[in-house]
Design a protein around this motif. Structure first.
Motif, mmCIF file in Angstrom:
data_model
loop_
_atom_site.group_PDB
_atom_site.id
_atom_site.type_symbol
_atom_site.label_atom_id
_atom_site.label_comp_id
_atom_site.label_asym_id
_atom_site.label_seq_id
_atom_site.Cartn_x
_atom_site.Cartn_y
_atom_site.Cartn_z
ATOM 1 N N ARG A 149 -9.570 -36.617 -9.416
ATOM 2 C CA ARG A 149 -8.308 -35.886 -9.199
ATOM 3 C C ARG A 149 -8.370 -35.068 -7.911
ATOM 4 O O ARG A 149 -7.430 -35.068 -7.110
ATOM 5 C CB ARG A 149 -7.999 -34.969 -10.383
ATOM 6 C CG ARG A 149 -7.234 -35.636 -11.500
ATOM 7 C CD ARG A 149 -6.690 -34.632 -12.519
ATOM 8 N NE ARG A 149 -7.701 -33.751 -13.094
ATOM 9 C CZ ARG A 149 -8.527 -34.092 -14.094
ATOM 10 N NH1 ARG A 149 -8.458 -35.294 -14.627
ATOM 11 N NH2 ARG A 149 -9.408 -33.232 -14.561
ATOM 12 N N GLU A 150 -9.485 -34.367 -7.718
ATOM 13 C CA GLU A 150 -9.649 -33.572 -6.495
ATOM 14 C C GLU A 150 -9.655 -34.474 -5.267
ATOM 15 O O GLU A 150 -9.084 -34.144 -4.233
ATOM 16 C CB GLU A 150 -10.940 -32.736 -6.548
ATOM 17 C CG GLU A 150 -10.857 -31.546 -7.452
ATOM 18 C CD GLU A 150 -9.795 -30.553 -7.006
ATOM 19 O OE1 GLU A 150 -9.831 -30.087 -5.850
ATOM 20 O OE2 GLU A 150 -8.903 -30.262 -7.817
ATOM 21 N N ARG A 153 -6.181 -35.361 -4.391
ATOM 22 C CA ARG A 153 -5.505 -34.244 -3.703
ATOM 23 C C ARG A 153 -5.913 -34.179 -2.234
ATOM 24 O O ARG A 153 -5.091 -33.946 -1.347
ATOM 25 C CB ARG A 153 -5.819 -32.922 -4.398
ATOM 26 C CG ARG A 153 -5.145 -32.768 -5.729
ATOM 27 C CD ARG A 153 -5.411 -31.371 -6.307
ATOM 28 N NE ARG A 153 -4.918 -31.307 -7.653
ATOM 29 C CZ ARG A 153 -5.688 -31.156 -8.733
ATOM 30 N NH1 ARG A 153 -6.993 -31.037 -8.624
ATOM 31 N NH2 ARG A 153 -5.141 -31.123 -9.934
ATOM 32 N N ALA A 156 -4.239 -37.012 -0.293
ATOM 33 C CA ALA A 156 -2.826 -36.691 -0.061
ATOM 34 C C ALA A 156 -2.687 -35.661 1.062
ATOM 35 O O ALA A 156 -1.813 -35.781 1.927
ATOM 36 C CB ALA A 156 -2.184 -36.191 -1.344
ATOM 37 N N PHE A 157 -3.568 -34.658 1.062
ATOM 38 C CA PHE A 157 -3.532 -33.637 2.105
ATOM 39 C C PHE A 157 -3.836 -34.262 3.464
ATOM 40 O O PHE A 157 -3.164 -33.984 4.452
ATOM 41 C CB PHE A 157 -4.558 -32.528 1.781
ATOM 42 C CG PHE A 157 -4.714 -31.529 2.869
ATOM 43 C CD1 PHE A 157 -3.759 -30.530 3.060
ATOM 44 C CD2 PHE A 157 -5.801 -31.564 3.735
ATOM 45 C CE1 PHE A 157 -3.886 -29.595 4.072
ATOM 46 C CE2 PHE A 157 -5.941 -30.632 4.755
ATOM 47 C CZ PHE A 157 -4.984 -29.649 4.916
#
Length: 160
Positions: A149-150, A153, A156-157
């Protein structure tokens, strides 16, 4: 002025790393002779003085909630060359020596680091917009899902 700039450095350090002993603040900031300034900031109700589990005197920003110690640290993906691992002589608090050694390359390049339960558990690197993970310790399926999950993220960033 000079004292206000020094106070700003102390505030900045404590926001990220407090509570902390004066020696840790000094090592990070490069400032010396902090005793009188810390005492003045405490007298101004800006800092609180605490006693650490080992009896050391610690300072923190007044009004911040302290962790009880029962909270699980969040999974974190730290940047390559992050000082917590690369520049910290006390990295044993977050990494087993053999696990850290597995991240060190002959050419001195640093990967991104994966912390699980506050300990070094793997590495990451960005390749073609994807976060590639390398597991260095045995993770539970729940921990692995949290790391993924991290990583999502972060990807995506990085994509903007």
């Amino acid at each position: 002025g000079g004292d206000e700039a020094r106070r700003d450095l102390i505030r900045m350090y404590l926001r990220g790393y407090g509570p902390a002993p004066p020696a840790a603040i000094a090592a990070w900031s490069g400032l010396t002779g902090l005793g009188p300034l810390l005492t003045a900031m405490e007298a101004d109700w800006e800092l609180v003085k605490l006693t650490g589990p080992d009896g050391r005197e610690l300072f923190d920003l007044d009004g911040l909630a302290l962790a009880t110690g029962n909270e699980a640290p969040p999974i974190r993906l730290l940047a390559p060359y992050d000082g917590v691992l690369v520049a910290n002589a006390d990295r044993d608090r977050v990494a087993d020596r053999d696990v850290y050694r597995a991240t060190v390359t002959a050419n001195g390049r640093s990967p991104g680091f994966v912390l699980v339960d506050g300990r070094l558990a793997g590495t990451w690197r960005l390749a073609d917009g994807e976060v590639e993970l390398t597991e260095l310790t045995d993770l539970t399926s729940a921990q692995r899902s949290g790391v993924e999950r991290e990583a999502g993220r972060l990807a995506a960033f990085a994509a903007g």
